[in-house]
Design an enzyme around this catalytic site. Structure first.
Site, short mmCIF file in Angstrom:
data_model
loop_
_atom_site.label_atom_id
_atom_site.label_comp_id
_atom_site.label_asym_id
_atom_site.label_seq_id
_atom_site.Cartn_x
_atom_site.Cartn_y
_atom_site.Cartn_z
N LYS A 64 0.83 -1.21 0.00
CA LYS A 64 0.00 0.00 0.00
C LYS A 64 0.86 1.26 0.00
CE LYS A 64 -2.46 -1.36 3.62
NZ LYS A 64 -1.93 -2.72 3.83
N ASP A 109 -1.59 6.41 6.36
CA ASP A 109 -1.61 4.98 6.69
C ASP A 109 -2.51 4.78 7.90
OD1 ASP A 109 -0.93 2.37 6.38
OD2 ASP A 109 1.16 2.58 7.03
N THR A 158 -6.33 -1.63 6.92
CA THR A 158 -6.31 -3.08 6.82
C THR A 158 -7.71 -3.60 6.50
OG1 THR A 158 -6.40 -3.02 9.21
CG2 THR A 158 -4.29 -3.58 8.23
N ARG A 217 6.47 -8.37 1.56
CA ARG A 217 7.39 -7.98 2.63
C ARG A 217 8.03 -9.21 3.25
NH1 ARG A 217 4.77 -4.24 6.13
NH2 ARG A 217 5.90 -2.62 4.99
P1 ATP Z 1 2.24 -1.65 5.70
O1 ATP Z 1 0.81 -1.28 5.57
O2 ATP Z 1 2.55 -2.69 6.70
O3 ATP Z 1 3.20 -0.49 5.71
P2 ATP Z 1 2.34 -1.91 2.91
O4 ATP Z 1 1.15 -2.64 2.38
O5 ATP Z 1 2.32 -0.45 2.86
O6 ATP Z 1 2.57 -2.42 4.35
P3 ATP Z 1 4.82 -1.74 1.49
O7 ATP Z 1 5.66 -1.09 2.52
O8 ATP Z 1 4.34 -0.92 0.37
O9 ATP Z 1 3.61 -2.50 2.17
O10 ATP Z 1 5.57 -2.99 0.83
C1 ATP Z 1 6.40 -3.82 1.58
C2 ATP Z 1 7.59 -4.25 0.76
O11 ATP Z 1 7.17 -5.17 -0.23
C3 ATP Z 1 8.30 -3.13 0.03
O12 ATP Z 1 9.69 -3.30 0.21
C4 ATP Z 1 8.05 -3.33 -1.43
O13 ATP Z 1 9.24 -3.18 -2.14
C5 ATP Z 1 7.62 -4.77 -1.51
N1 ATP Z 1 6.51 -4.87 -2.44
C6 ATP Z 1 5.22 -4.70 -2.13
N2 ATP Z 1 4.46 -4.88 -3.20
C7 ATP Z 1 5.28 -5.16 -4.21
C8 ATP Z 1 5.08 -5.46 -5.59
N3 ATP Z 1 3.87 -5.50 -6.11
N4 ATP Z 1 6.14 -5.69 -6.36
C9 ATP Z 1 7.37 -5.66 -5.82
N5 ATP Z 1 7.63 -5.40 -4.52
C10 ATP Z 1 6.60 -5.15 -3.74
#
Ligand code: ATP
Length: 334
Positions: A64, A109, A158, A217
């Site tokens: 996200k 967030d 979430t 992640r």
């Molecule tokens: P949170 O809500 O816990 O912060 P999030 O959903 O925002 O989690 P991100 O921080 O955006 O997650 O992504 C986590 C990691 O996974 C990042 O390092 C990102 O590089 C990798 N990642 C997420 N989605 C992808 C994708 N579609 N392709 C490549 N890497 C991804």
């Protein structure tokens, strides 16, 4: 301190910045959200307008934050990142909103965890690009209206269902993020390996992907632990055997269950014959708090179809017996 938790730790944050895809084309998986978002952004660019507010919903670690940065990059706009829990007072939000520049992306967030007064201020800001700043207290308090430049709010949560409807309705587009398929996680792993300059076999990536619980992640984190093992014990190359050995050392099994997940299943099967057993009894037998079992272990076990919650208690499924290599007791006669 779990290797398979979807929440980010310090090391994740440090490495994630380098591993984040920078544009939509580089973003792997989430085909539907990507296509929908691409239309929203392209249309806004054609009109020379600021895109509608975007809500991204889904479990942690699915990308996200990454997508919000991509939205800003695709619009050639700056981004401001904050979170619901960081905004306790409406004044905190007013300060952020009033310092936004035209077209800026505001990433919020955990938007469901914002305080009520801040939430109400956000309604007006999203709809009319205006806030009322309250000056003074009591009967003498006055509301000073403040115009805001057009901006795009990207909210992450979430569970979209947790948002009050008036807030949810003010988003022009909601993207529902799904867990990633193993083949998509393999692509994430190959991409990360390339950026980290690691030598990885396709089958090695598949081995790690299968243990990553559908979450990029976690995939990236397991990759780093496998890298350590491959480097210390071997020549650095990541084969399926080396990936499996490394993750066995860290007690992440072939399906992504860790020590706690397996302990819960083990107790449920061996001690209680597969259940039904109450949560608190199960937790005592594992030596954990009920909340830990319920919030940390169970969601993934349920998702994997290994455990079910019933009104009479927790029960193991046939797949659980199979996964732990145990034989279920024969059904009682009659
Ligand atoms: P949170 O809500 O816990 O912060 P999030 O959903 O925002 O989690 P991100 O921080 O955006 O997650 O992504 C986590 C990691 O996974 C990042 O390092 C990102 O590089 C990798 N990642 C997420 N989605 C992808 C994708 N579609 N392709 C490549 N890497 C991804």
């Amino acid at each position: 301190d779990r290797l398979v938790t979807a929440a980010a730790d310090g090391e994740d944050r440090a490495v994630e910045a380098a591993l984040r895809p920078k544009d939509l084309a580089e973003f792997i998986g989430q085909e539907r959200v990507r296509e929908q978002l691409s239309l929203v952004l392209q249309a806004a660019r054609q009109r020379g307008a600021t895109p509608d507010h975007v809500l991204l919903s889904g479990p942690p670690g699915l990308g996200k934050t990454t997508l919000s940065m991509i939205i800003a990059a695709e619009m050639n706009a700056p981004i401001r990142i904050t979170s619901g829990p960081a905004i306790q007072h409406a004044g905190d939000l007013a300060a952020i909103l009033s310092s936004l520049t035209e077209g800026e992306v505001l990433f919020l967030d955990e938007i469901h965890r914002m305080s009520r007064p801040a939430e109400e201020m956000l309604y007006m800001a999203m709809e009319d690009f205006r806030v009322d700043v309250i000056v003074g207290k009591g009967p003498g308090a006055t509301a000073i209206p403040l115009e805001l430049p057009p901006f795009t709010l990207v909210g992450a949560t979430t569970r979209a269902g947790l948002l009050p409807p008036p807030l949810r309705d003010r988003f022009g587009f909601t993207g529902h993020m799904e867990f990633y398929a193993p083949a998509e996680l393999e692509r994430v792993l190959h991409r990360s390996a390339r950026l980290l300059d690691l030598d990885i076999d396709p089958a090695g990536a598949a081995e790690i992907a299968g243990r990553s619980r559908g979450t990029p992640r976690i995939a990236n984190r397991l990759l780093r632990r496998v890298r350590d093992y491959a480097q210390v014990k071997h020549d650095g190359r990541i084969t399926p055997e080396i990936a499996a050995q490394a993750l066995d050392v860290y007690e992440v099994d072939g399906r992504g269950l860790d020590r706690l997940d397996r302990a819960v299943l083990d107790v449920l099967l061996r001690l209680f014959g597969g259940g039904p057993v109450g949560l608190s009894t199960l937790a005592v037998a594992v030596g954990e708090e009920s909340e830990t079992v319920e919030e940390v272990a169970e969601p993934f076990l349920v998702r994997e179809g290994l455990l079910a919650r019933t009104p009479r208690g927790r029960i193991a499924t046939a797949a659980a017996w199979q996964h732990l290599g145990l034989t279920p007791p024969a059904a009682p006669p009659g």
